[in-house]
Write a protein that holds these residues in place. Structure first.
Motif, mmCIF file in Angstrom:
data_model
loop_
_atom_site.group_PDB
_atom_site.id
_atom_site.type_symbol
_atom_site.label_atom_id
_atom_site.label_comp_id
_atom_site.label_asym_id
_atom_site.label_seq_id
_atom_site.Cartn_x
_atom_site.Cartn_y
_atom_site.Cartn_z
ATOM 1 N N LEU A 67 70.872 46.320 44.521
ATOM 2 C CA LEU A 67 70.826 44.864 44.699
ATOM 3 C C LEU A 67 70.923 44.459 46.165
ATOM 4 O O LEU A 67 70.046 43.781 46.693
ATOM 5 C CB LEU A 67 71.950 44.208 43.898
ATOM 6 N N ASN A 71 67.523 43.841 48.052
ATOM 7 C CA ASN A 71 67.244 42.398 48.089
ATOM 8 C C ASN A 71 68.177 41.626 49.008
ATOM 9 O O ASN A 71 68.199 40.385 48.959
ATOM 10 C CB ASN A 71 67.333 41.815 46.675
ATOM 11 N N THR A 77 71.825 38.101 44.260
ATOM 12 C CA THR A 77 72.270 39.481 44.100
ATOM 13 C C THR A 77 73.762 39.567 43.813
ATOM 14 O O THR A 77 74.199 40.427 43.045
ATOM 15 C CB THR A 77 71.937 40.302 45.361
ATOM 16 N N ILE A 147 69.377 40.835 37.503
ATOM 17 C CA ILE A 147 68.667 40.267 38.655
ATOM 18 C C ILE A 147 67.474 39.433 38.203
ATOM 19 O O ILE A 147 67.119 38.439 38.854
ATOM 20 C CB ILE A 147 68.226 41.380 39.639
#
Length: 257
Positions: A67, A71, A77, A147
């Protein structure tokens, strides 16, 4: 050139084409997660270490890499990570209980030939190892759904910031229902494809349905599928309501300031 190297290059190019820098980070995350799992196996071989505790710690690291490294650190996240931890913590006791109840530890008759002549006294609790396998196998599916839900709700709130908590959560639940059906099928076909040769062997050995269902190999994989499905089902409402509550509260705070 080695076929695996060619496939890895094709995967890298595909991820770069679709995801750009995010795709490159996703590709690097695969190797980082592999390193985490390798370290997990190293610590699990120590008889003084609880494999389940090690696996839960490894799951946290995998979640951070998947995560935050891929990202970056943002509200999407963080919410997905917290949702995943909550569900994994709830599933932990559930997995341990049913692993003991179904007695999936140890080896089945199908593995007797491969193990003949080998020492089985290696000081490892196979029940805990079996539970660890289920945790590792489910964490990816839970992260994926978490997510997906948080990203969908953030995108919806971005285009319509007037939606209330209940409306945002309801939208997330609608998205989650579609994901749930697809993920359930994915888990089933992943099991069936991975054990197709074993199922064909069961047929040649003329196993009855009862023999197949009660075999350790089949029951452990079935437990894995069911636990993964339950984890995916639980993370949908948790991620939906947490994201909706956070976004509405954050917007209210900004307006008051």
């Amino acid at each position: 050139m080695n076929a695996l190297v060619i496939l890895a290059i094709i995967l890298l190019l595909s991820m770069l084409f679709v995801g750009g820098r995010t795709g490159l980070r996703s590709f690097a995350a695969l190797f980082l997660n592999f390193g985490v799992l390798f370290l997990m196996l190293f610590f699990m071989t120590n008889p003084e270490v609880n494999p389940i505790v090690v696996t839960f710690g490894a799951s946290i690291l995998v979640g951070c890499i998947s995560l935050f490294f891929t990202n970056e650190v943002n509200s999407k996240t963080v919410l997905a990570f917290v949702s995943t931890l909550l569900v994994t913590g709830c599933m932990l006791l559930f997995i341990i209980y049913f692993s003991e109840t179904m007695m999936i530890q140890g080896f089945g008759e199908e593995e007797a030939d491969s193990l003949s002549g080998l020492s089985l006294y290696i000081g490892v609790d196979f029940m805990k190892v079996g539970a660890s396998v289920i945790i590792v196998s489910t964490i990816g599916a839970i992260l994926d759904v978490a997510i997906s839900i948080t990203s969908s709700i953030h995108e919806l709130n971005k285009h319509n910031s007037m939606l209330r908590t209940k409306e945002l959560a309801s939208a997330g639940m609608h998205v989650g229902r579609d994901i749930l059906g697809a993920d359930a099928n994915t888990l089933f076909f992943a099991f069936f494809g991975g054990h197709l040769a074993l199922l064909l062997w069961f047929k040649d050995l003329q196993y009855s349905i009862g023999d197949i269902v009660n075999s350790k190999v089949f029951s452990s994989e079935l437990l894995l599928i069911l636990c993964a499905g339950i984890g995916v089902a639980l993370v949908i409402p948790i991620a939906s309501w947490m994201s909706a509550w956070y976004l509405v509260k954050d917007l209210s705070t900004k307006r008051n300031n």
